[in-house]
Design a protein around this motif. Structure first.
Motif, PDB file in Angstrom:
ATOM      1  N   ASP A  85       0.819  -1.221   0.000  1.00 13.88           N
ATOM      2  CA  ASP A  85       0.000   0.000   0.000  1.00 13.88           C
ATOM      3  C   ASP A  85       0.850   1.267   0.000  1.00 13.88           C
ATOM      4  OD1 ASP A  85      -2.328  -1.618   2.236  1.00 13.88           O
ATOM      5  OD2 ASP A  85      -2.454  -1.402   0.046  1.00 13.88           O
ATOM      6  N   THR A  86       2.161   1.106   0.092  1.00 11.33           N
ATOM      7  CA  THR A  86       3.052   2.258   0.016  1.00 11.33           C
ATOM      8  C   THR A  86       2.815   2.994  -1.294  1.00 11.33           C
ATOM      9  OG1 THR A  86       4.744   1.247   1.416  1.00 11.33           O
ATOM     10  CG2 THR A  86       5.471   2.956  -0.130  1.00 11.33           C
ATOM     11  N   ALA A  87       2.431   4.261  -1.201  1.00 12.85           N
ATOM     12  CA  ALA A  87       2.028   5.012  -2.390  1.00 12.85           C
ATOM     13  C   ALA A  87       1.723   6.453  -1.994  1.00 12.85           C
ATOM     14  CB  ALA A  87       0.782   4.378  -3.025  1.00 12.85           C
ATOM     15  N   GLU A  88       1.390   7.237  -3.013  1.00 10.45           N
ATOM     16  CA  GLU A  88       0.902   8.595  -2.806  1.00 10.45           C
ATOM     17  C   GLU A  88      -0.613   8.567  -3.032  1.00 10.45           C
ATOM     18  OE1 GLU A  88       3.454  11.024  -2.541  1.00 10.45           O
ATOM     19  OE2 GLU A  88       2.146  12.763  -2.251  1.00 10.45           O
ATOM     20  N   TYR A  89      -1.367   9.163  -2.114  1.00  6.32           N
ATOM     21  CA  TYR A  89      -2.822   9.140  -2.174  1.00  6.32           C
ATOM     22  C   TYR A  89      -3.353  10.560  -2.352  1.00  6.32           C
ATOM     23  CZ  TYR A  89      -2.458   4.331  -0.624  1.00  6.32           C
ATOM     24  OH  TYR A  89      -2.143   2.993  -0.545  1.00  6.32           O
ATOM     25  N   PHE A  90      -4.232  10.727  -3.336  1.00  9.15           N
ATOM     26  CA  PHE A  90      -4.784  12.046  -3.656  1.00  9.15           C
ATOM     27  C   PHE A  90      -6.304  12.026  -3.531  1.00  9.15           C
ATOM     28  CE2 PHE A  90      -1.056  14.152  -5.331  1.00  9.15           C
ATOM     29  CZ  PHE A  90      -0.256  13.110  -5.756  1.00  9.15           C
ATOM     30  N   CYS A  91      -6.815  13.022  -2.835  1.00 12.51           N
ATOM     31  CA  CYS A  91      -8.252  13.240  -2.750  1.00 12.51           C
ATOM     32  C   CYS A  91      -8.631  14.297  -3.786  1.00 12.51           C
ATOM     33  CB  CYS A  91      -8.605  13.718  -1.341  1.00 12.51           C
ATOM     34  SG  CYS A  91     -10.337  14.056  -1.071  1.00 12.51           S
ATOM     35  N   ALA A  92      -9.756  14.132  -4.469  1.00 12.46           N
ATOM     36  CA  ALA A  92     -10.204  15.105  -5.461  1.00 12.46           C
ATOM     37  C   ALA A  92     -11.703  15.294  -5.326  1.00 12.46           C
ATOM     38  CB  ALA A  92      -9.839  14.657  -6.868  1.00 12.46           C
ATOM     39  N   VAL A  93     -12.142  16.517  -5.511  1.00 13.21           N
ATOM     40  CA  VAL A  93     -13.554  16.855  -5.340  1.00 13.21           C
ATOM     41  C   VAL A  93     -14.048  17.586  -6.570  1.00 13.21           C
ATOM     42  CG1 VAL A  93     -15.219  18.124  -3.939  1.00 13.21           C
ATOM     43  CG2 VAL A  93     -13.230  17.052  -2.851  1.00 13.21           C
ATOM     44  N   SER A  94     -15.118  17.107  -7.137  1.00  7.49           N
ATOM     45  CA  SER A  94     -15.747  17.751  -8.286  1.00  7.49           C
ATOM     46  C   SER A  94     -16.864  18.654  -7.771  1.00  7.49           C
ATOM     47  CB  SER A  94     -16.310  16.684  -9.227  1.00  7.49           C
ATOM     48  OG  SER A  94     -17.146  17.250 -10.202  1.00  7.49           O
ATOM     49  N   LEU A  95     -16.783  19.951  -8.101  1.00 10.05           N
ATOM     50  CA  LEU A  95     -17.765  20.904  -7.601  1.00 10.05           C
ATOM     51  C   LEU A  95     -17.985  22.014  -8.627  1.00 10.05           C
ATOM     52  CD1 LEU A  95     -15.584  23.299  -6.866  1.00 10.05           C
ATOM     53  CD2 LEU A  95     -15.317  22.007  -4.757  1.00 10.05           C
ATOM     54  N   LEU A  96     -18.990  22.857  -8.355  1.00 16.12           N
ATOM     55  CA  LEU A  96     -19.278  23.975  -9.250  1.00 16.12           C
ATOM     56  C   LEU A  96     -18.510  25.195  -8.771  1.00 16.12           C
ATOM     57  CD1 LEU A  96     -23.146  23.618  -9.745  1.00 16.12           C
ATOM     58  CD2 LEU A  96     -21.345  23.070 -11.387  1.00 16.12           C
ATOM     59  N   ALA A  98     -17.362  29.464  -9.173  1.00 20.09           N
ATOM     60  CA  ALA A  98     -18.126  30.714  -9.154  1.00 20.09           C
ATOM     61  C   ALA A  98     -18.812  30.989 -10.488  1.00 20.09           C
ATOM     62  CB  ALA A  98     -17.199  31.876  -8.774  1.00 20.09           C
ATOM     63  N   GLY A  99     -18.231  30.476 -11.567  1.00 26.27           N
ATOM     64  CA  GLY A  99     -18.817  30.662 -12.885  1.00 26.27           C
ATOM     65  C   GLY A  99     -19.817  29.592 -13.247  1.00 26.27           C
ATOM     66  N   ASN A 100     -20.234  28.816 -12.247  1.00 31.06           N
ATOM     67  CA  ASN A 100     -21.192  27.724 -12.441  1.00 31.06           C
ATOM     68  C   ASN A 100     -20.681  26.652 -13.391  1.00 31.06           C
ATOM     69  OD1 ASN A 100     -23.676  26.892 -11.331  1.00 31.06           O
ATOM     70  ND2 ASN A 100     -24.701  27.217 -13.283  1.00 31.06           N
ATOM     71  N   ASN A 101     -19.364  26.526 -13.443  1.00 32.77           N
ATOM     72  CA  ASN A 101     -18.761  25.440 -14.211  1.00 32.77           C
ATOM     73  C   ASN A 101     -18.226  24.398 -13.235  1.00 32.77           C
ATOM     74  OD1 ASN A 101     -19.004  26.701 -16.827  1.00 32.77           O
ATOM     75  ND2 ASN A 101     -17.419  28.111 -16.148  1.00 32.77           N
ATOM     76  N   ARG A 102     -18.409  23.129 -13.582  1.00 31.33           N
ATOM     77  CA  ARG A 102     -17.909  22.078 -12.690  1.00 31.33           C
ATOM     78  C   ARG A 102     -16.392  21.970 -12.843  1.00 31.33           C
ATOM     79  NH1 ARG A 102     -19.812  18.536  -9.195  1.00 31.33           N
ATOM     80  NH2 ARG A 102     -21.928  19.310  -9.496  1.00 31.33           N
ATOM     81  N   LYS A 103     -15.731  21.893 -11.693  1.00 34.49           N
ATOM     82  CA  LYS A 103     -14.273  21.794 -11.661  1.00 34.49           C
ATOM     83  C   LYS A 103     -13.881  20.615 -10.793  1.00 34.49           C
ATOM     84  CE  LYS A 103     -11.738  25.011 -12.466  1.00 34.49           C
ATOM     85  NZ  LYS A 103     -10.966  25.481 -13.634  1.00 34.49           N
ATOM     86  N   LEU A 104     -12.692  20.123 -11.012  1.00 34.84           N
ATOM     87  CA  LEU A 104     -12.133  19.079 -10.161  1.00 34.84           C
ATOM     88  C   LEU A 104     -10.968  19.687  -9.399  1.00 34.84           C
ATOM     89  CD1 LEU A 104     -12.481  16.047  -9.499  1.00 34.84           C
ATOM     90  CD2 LEU A 104     -10.715  15.581 -11.185  1.00 34.84           C
ATOM     91  N   ILE A 105     -11.104  19.727  -8.094  1.00 33.61           N
ATOM     92  CA  ILE A 105     -10.076  20.311  -7.240  1.00 33.61           C
ATOM     93  C   ILE A 105      -9.331  19.165  -6.556  1.00 33.61           C
ATOM     94  CG2 ILE A 105      -9.575  21.935  -5.375  1.00 33.61           C
ATOM     95  CD1 ILE A 105     -10.992  23.257  -7.700  1.00 33.61           C
ATOM     96  N   TRP A 106      -8.005  19.210  -6.599  1.00 33.76           N
ATOM     97  CA  TRP A 106      -7.183  18.143  -6.041  1.00 33.76           C
ATOM     98  C   TRP A 106      -6.531  18.580  -4.729  1.00 33.76           C
ATOM     99  CZ3 TRP A 106      -6.216  13.342  -8.498  1.00 33.76           C
ATOM    100  CH2 TRP A 106      -6.778  13.211  -9.772  1.00 33.76           C
ATOM    101  N   GLY A 107      -6.424  17.645  -3.815  1.00 35.18           N
ATOM    102  CA  GLY A 107      -5.602  17.852  -2.636  1.00 35.18           C
ATOM    103  C   GLY A 107      -4.136  17.701  -3.006  1.00 35.18           C
ATOM    104  N   LEU A 108      -3.248  18.059  -2.069  1.00 36.68           N
ATOM    105  CA  LEU A 108      -1.814  18.016  -2.340  1.00 36.68           C
ATOM    106  C   LEU A 108      -1.227  16.607  -2.224  1.00 36.68           C
ATOM    107  CD1 LEU A 108      -0.512  21.272  -0.640  1.00 36.68           C
ATOM    108  CD2 LEU A 108      -1.017  20.869  -3.044  1.00 36.68           C
ATOM    109  N   GLY A 109      -2.011  15.681  -1.730  1.00 31.56           N
ATOM    110  CA  GLY A 109      -1.536  14.309  -1.648  1.00 31.56           C
ATOM    111  C   GLY A 109      -0.989  13.957  -0.281  1.00 31.56           C
ATOM    112  N   THR A 110      -1.051  12.672   0.040  1.00 30.83           N
ATOM    113  CA  THR A 110      -0.465  12.124   1.268  1.00 30.83           C
ATOM    114  C   THR A 110       0.442  10.974   0.865  1.00 30.83           C
ATOM    115  OG1 THR A 110      -2.358  12.678   2.666  1.00 30.83           O
ATOM    116  CG2 THR A 110      -0.896  10.924   3.434  1.00 30.83           C
ATOM    117  N   SER A 111       1.671  11.055   1.316  1.00 29.75           N
ATOM    118  CA  SER A 111       2.631   9.996   1.043  1.00 29.75           C
ATOM    119  C   SER A 111       2.560   8.971   2.168  1.00 29.75           C
ATOM    120  CB  SER A 111       4.035  10.594   0.956  1.00 29.75           C
ATOM    121  OG  SER A 111       4.994   9.575   0.825  1.00 29.75           O
TER     122      SER A 111
END
Lengths: 116, 115
Positions: A85-96, A98-111
């Motif tokens: 399981d040794t790896a880099e793990y990234f959380c990402a959130v898809s949200l709207l 300010a311009g009402n466009n859906r974006k995917l925002i990424w966390g910086l990762g956990t090693s």
């Protein structure tokens, strides 16, 4: 501003220990949530995702995550980690944004390093 | 091929030169994304294509960066007059549809080193 926070930047565990990696986001609307993993020398790949329904989702390799809407969290868990399981793990959130466009925002990762 | 491919895998270039990075997405995937991953940093979104058009270019860091996609398939990311701060791994991903709610399949990346 919309953001995704992964509070643990580096985690070191021994095999068989339990794992919980935190992910919090700042956004009050509808979200889709993802955890991606990057094993050493490999591509980023999807571990699990939440779109709707049961807030406890199960992914590959025994991982699971729970969406707690009231806490704006989507923490990743595994009851007993393995060296592989040794790896880099990234959380990402898809949200709207300010311009009402859906974006995917990424966390910086956990090693994560798992010692045999 | 079964996955996303990128070329070259490694590129070393001198400061001031132009570089082109190529991405070949999974066949049939309509959405294509470019990201940059610097040492110790998370994924930095650069640009997103839906078909051949780019509805979101908001992540391109400067006008030295441009990208195009042709035939709804291959995409090229071009960096003009490269700077040392451009050194990073450039990742490409594709998904079967756009909208940021679909699983993204990532390529192996191109490691760019600007000397």
């Amino acid at each position: 501003a919309q953001s995704v926070s992964q509070h643990n930047h580096h985690v070191i565990l021994s095999e068989a220990a339990s794992l919980e990696l935190g992910c919090n986001y700042s956004y009050g609307g509808t979200v889709n949530l993802f955890w991606y993993v990057q094993y050493p020398g490999q591509h980023l790949q999807l571990l699990l995702k939440y779109f709707s329904g049961d807030p406890l989702v199960k992914g590959i390799k025994g991982f699971e995550a729970e969406f707690i809407k009231s806490k704006f969290s989507f923490n990743l868990r595994k009851p007993s980690v393995q060296w592989s399981d040794t790896a880099e793990y990234f959380c990402a959130v898809s949200l709207l944004n300010a311009g009402n466009n859906r974006k995917l925002i990424w966390g910086l990762g956990t090693s994560l390093a798992v010692n045999p | 091929g079964a996955g996303v491919s990128q070329s070259p895998s490694n590129k070393v270039t001198e400061k001031g030169k132009d570089v082109e990075l190529r991405c070949d997405p999974i066949s049939g995937h309509t959405a294509l994304y470019w990201y940059r991953q610097s040492l110790g940093q998370g994924l930095e979104f650069l640009i997103y294509f839906q078909g051949n058009s780019a509805p979101d270019k908001s992540g391109l860091p400067s006008d030295r960066f441009s990208a195009e996609r042709t035939g709804g398939s291959v995409s090229t990311l071009t960096i003009q007059r490269t700077q040392q701060e451009d050194s990073a791994v450039y990742l490409c991903a594709s998904s079967q549809a756009g909208g940021w709610s679909y699983e993204q399949y990532f390529g192996p990346g191109t490691r760019l080193t600007v000397t």
